[in-house]
Design an enzyme around this catalytic site. Structure first.
Site, PDB file in Angstrom:
ATOM      1  CD  GLU A 166      -3.340  -0.815   1.790  1.00 24.82           C
ATOM      2  OE1 GLU A 166      -3.379   0.131   2.592  1.00 24.82           O
ATOM      3  OE2 GLU A 166      -4.307  -1.552   1.573  1.00 24.82           O
ATOM      4  CD  GLU A 365      -3.806  -5.704   3.214  1.00 23.55           C
ATOM      5  OE1 GLU A 365      -4.711  -4.915   3.597  1.00 23.55           O
ATOM      6  OE2 GLU A 365      -2.606  -5.537   3.468  1.00 23.55           O
TER       7      GLU A 365
HETATM    8  C1  PNW Z   1      -4.751  -1.855   4.861  1.00 24.41           C
HETATM    9  N1  PNW Z   1      -8.998   2.625   2.972  1.00 24.41           N
HETATM   10  O1  PNW Z   1      -4.964  -0.499   5.184  1.00 24.41           O
HETATM   11  C2  PNW Z   1      -3.400  -2.271   5.399  1.00 24.41           C
HETATM   12  O2  PNW Z   1      -2.570  -2.836   4.408  1.00 24.41           O
HETATM   13  C3  PNW Z   1      -3.492  -3.169   6.590  1.00 24.41           C
HETATM   14  O3  PNW Z   1      -2.295  -3.121   7.318  1.00 24.41           O
HETATM   15  C4  PNW Z   1      -4.702  -2.838   7.417  1.00 24.41           C
HETATM   16  O4  PNW Z   1      -4.770  -3.501   8.641  1.00 24.41           O
HETATM   17  C5  PNW Z   1      -5.911  -3.185   6.567  1.00 24.41           C
HETATM   18  O5  PNW Z   1      -5.839  -2.604   5.265  1.00 24.41           O
HETATM   19  C6  PNW Z   1      -7.242  -2.816   7.189  1.00 24.41           C
HETATM   20  O6  PNW Z   1      -7.317  -1.448   7.409  1.00 24.41           O
HETATM   21  C7  PNW Z   1      -6.019   0.222   4.622  1.00 24.41           C
HETATM   22  O7  PNW Z   1      -9.247   3.759   3.463  1.00 24.41           O
HETATM   23  C8  PNW Z   1      -6.251   1.486   5.131  1.00 24.41           C
HETATM   24  O8  PNW Z   1      -9.666   2.212   2.003  1.00 24.41           O
HETATM   25  C9  PNW Z   1      -7.255   2.284   4.596  1.00 24.41           C
HETATM   26  C10 PNW Z   1      -7.995   1.812   3.520  1.00 24.41           C
HETATM   27  C11 PNW Z   1      -7.776   0.557   3.004  1.00 24.41           C
HETATM   28  C12 PNW Z   1      -6.779  -0.247   3.567  1.00 24.41           C
END
Ligand code: PNW
Length: 459
Positions: A166, A365
């Protein structure tokens, strides 16, 4: 009706080092920017931190057995850079690599394929302090050195690497703040190191992140054995066509390509779009040689898919698409940002193929947080997660049945764990964790996942 996936499809679970390992200052590990950020009062809900987390560092054998028990045949974990190089560069810490050595052996013994992510946001604090973190072009070089070292040491057993997890999240959240419109409001997401940069500086940070990816691809290929496979794991923002018709689909493809210009598009095309370069604020500075490195050929692409980026309709005005605001009453999952539409699991992989010709795609993911509690009978009834998974995997199966080359799916998360600024409140796991006793307990969704993996189908 059969809702199966092709033979050899991976059913995995994913996680990251800082979110589960604990042992934050053991066995010679250096401090990371997430240690510092979470130790600073006010940054994390309830001032939670990852000092102990799931204590996976000491309980990894139990955790591998649990993964096997829920039917996973692949595991995506991240290597903590400051365990391997406590100062970010220089002398490696032998005890750091030993941990991953033992973990990988335990996975292979259990018939679980290891997929390693090399950067899931825990930058060594020393590199942050010395260089202002990713604002400096020293970080890409240091990252490549570390990536090459891991590939050399573990490459006999790890065949798949994701360079960076990410790009968008850690760059935008850590060096600015991300605005997300949801429920008729705008919420802001942040993270370590908590810097607030100008537009041009932010573009430079993005550039360094994709350059680090490209240099790491080269380093992994140079140091790992032949046959080592490498890609990235990006949370691409996906434009969803309002109507499943050619003009809408074309408009959505334009939007996805343009709105991912600083990350996905430059990594897959080797150029920044004209619109991106013309944005107010200027930047980034780059060379043609860097663009060639950034777009080094990959063996696969990984996308993290949680929510629709935008809904899109065609437009006669440039840039040829119009973004539709998401309605205030649009359904969502528990996380503040988590707008719900399972169709992104169809359109995301589909666009990777139609825009960029992807030949091998991993869903690195997908999952959701839920308000899980242990019921009187001792079970955890996460019906919303079962609904979410069935709906999302149904859309993924729709894509693969149309010939979209998706080779595996990593559910985020095997176990509840530290959820960044949300602390331990947002539970994403198939397995419930009591963070007082660290007892693990499979939820209803784990039964669903196990059967889906066993049948290699949506169930
Ligand atoms: C991801 N959004 O973060 C990360 O890769 C993980 O470490 C995290 O635990 C997981 O998704 C769940 O949050 C994100 O705003 C943060 O769409 C924000 C978003 C998506 C994924």
């Amino acid at each position: 009706m059969t809702r199966g996936f092709q033979d050899g499809f991976y059913w995995g679970v994913g996680t990251s080092s800082y979110q589960i390992e604990g042992a934050w200052d053991e066995d010679g590990k250096g401090v990371s920017i997430w240690d510092t950020y979470s130790h600073t009062p006010g940054n994390i809900k309830n001032d939670d931190n990852g000092d102990v987390a799931n204590d996976h560092y000491h309980r990894y054998e139990e955790d591998v057995a649990l993964m096997k028990g829920i039917g996973a045949n692949a595991y995506r974990f991240s290597v903590a850079w400051p365990r391997i190089f406590p100062d970010g560069t220089g002398r490696p810490n032998p005890k750091g690599i030993d941990f991953y050595d033992r973990l990988v052996d335990a996975l292979l013994d259990a018939g679980i394929e290891p997929f390693a992510t090399l950067y899931h946001w825990d930058l060594p604090q020393k590199l942050q302090d010395k260089h202002d973190g990713w604002l400096s072009d020293e970080i890409p070089k240091a990252f490549a050195e570390y990536a090459g070292y891991v590939a050399e040491r573990l490459g006999d057993r790890i065949k798949h690497y994701f360079t960076i997890n990410e790009f968008r999240s850690f760059v935008e959240g850590g060096y600015r703040l991300v605005d997300v419109k949801v429920g008729g409001k705008t919420i802001q997401l942040g993270g370590a190191p908590g810097m607030r940069l100008s537009d041009a500086e932010l573009k430079q940070v993005r550039h360094h992140s994709v350059l680090a990816h490209g240099l790491a691809v080269e380093a992994i290929r140079a140091n790992g054995p032949a046959g080592t496979r490498v890609g990235f794991a990006e949370n691409i923002r996906i434009a969803v066509p309002v109507i499943d018709e050619p003009e809408y689909i074309a408009a959505a493809e334009k939007a996805t390509r343009e709105r991912n210009a600083g990350f996905m598009t430059v990594m897959l095309e080797g150029r920044y779009t004209d619109e991106y370069l013309a944005e107010a604020g200027g930047g980034p500075r780059f060379t043609d040689e860097e663009l060639a490195t950034i777009s080094s050929p990959l063996d696969f692409v990984g996308i993290n898919v949680y929510r629709p980026g935008w809904y899109v309709e065609p437009s006669d005005e440039p840039p040829g698409f119009r973004e539709i605001p998401i309605n205030a009453s649009h359904p969502k999952m528990q996380s503040s940002w988590h707008v719900f539409d399972p169709e992104v699991m169809y359109w995301g992989p589909k666009q990777m193929q139609s825009i960029w010709g992807a030949k091998s795609i991993f869903i690195t993911e997908n999952g959701c947080a839920a308000s899980d509690v242990i019921a009187d009978d001792g079970r955890v009834y996460d019906t919303d997660r079962v609904m979410f998974l069935r709906a999302c995997l149904g859309q993924l199966q729709r894509a693969t049945s149309e010939g979209v080359p998706v080779d595996g799916y990593f559910l985020w998360r095997g176990q509840d764990n530290f959820e960044w600024v949300d602390g331990y409140g947002n539970r994403f796991g198939l397995i419930y964790v009591d963070f007082d006793t660290l007892e693990r307990r499979p939820k209803l969704s784990a039964e669903w996942f196990k059967e889906a993996a066993r049948r290699n189908a949506v169930v």
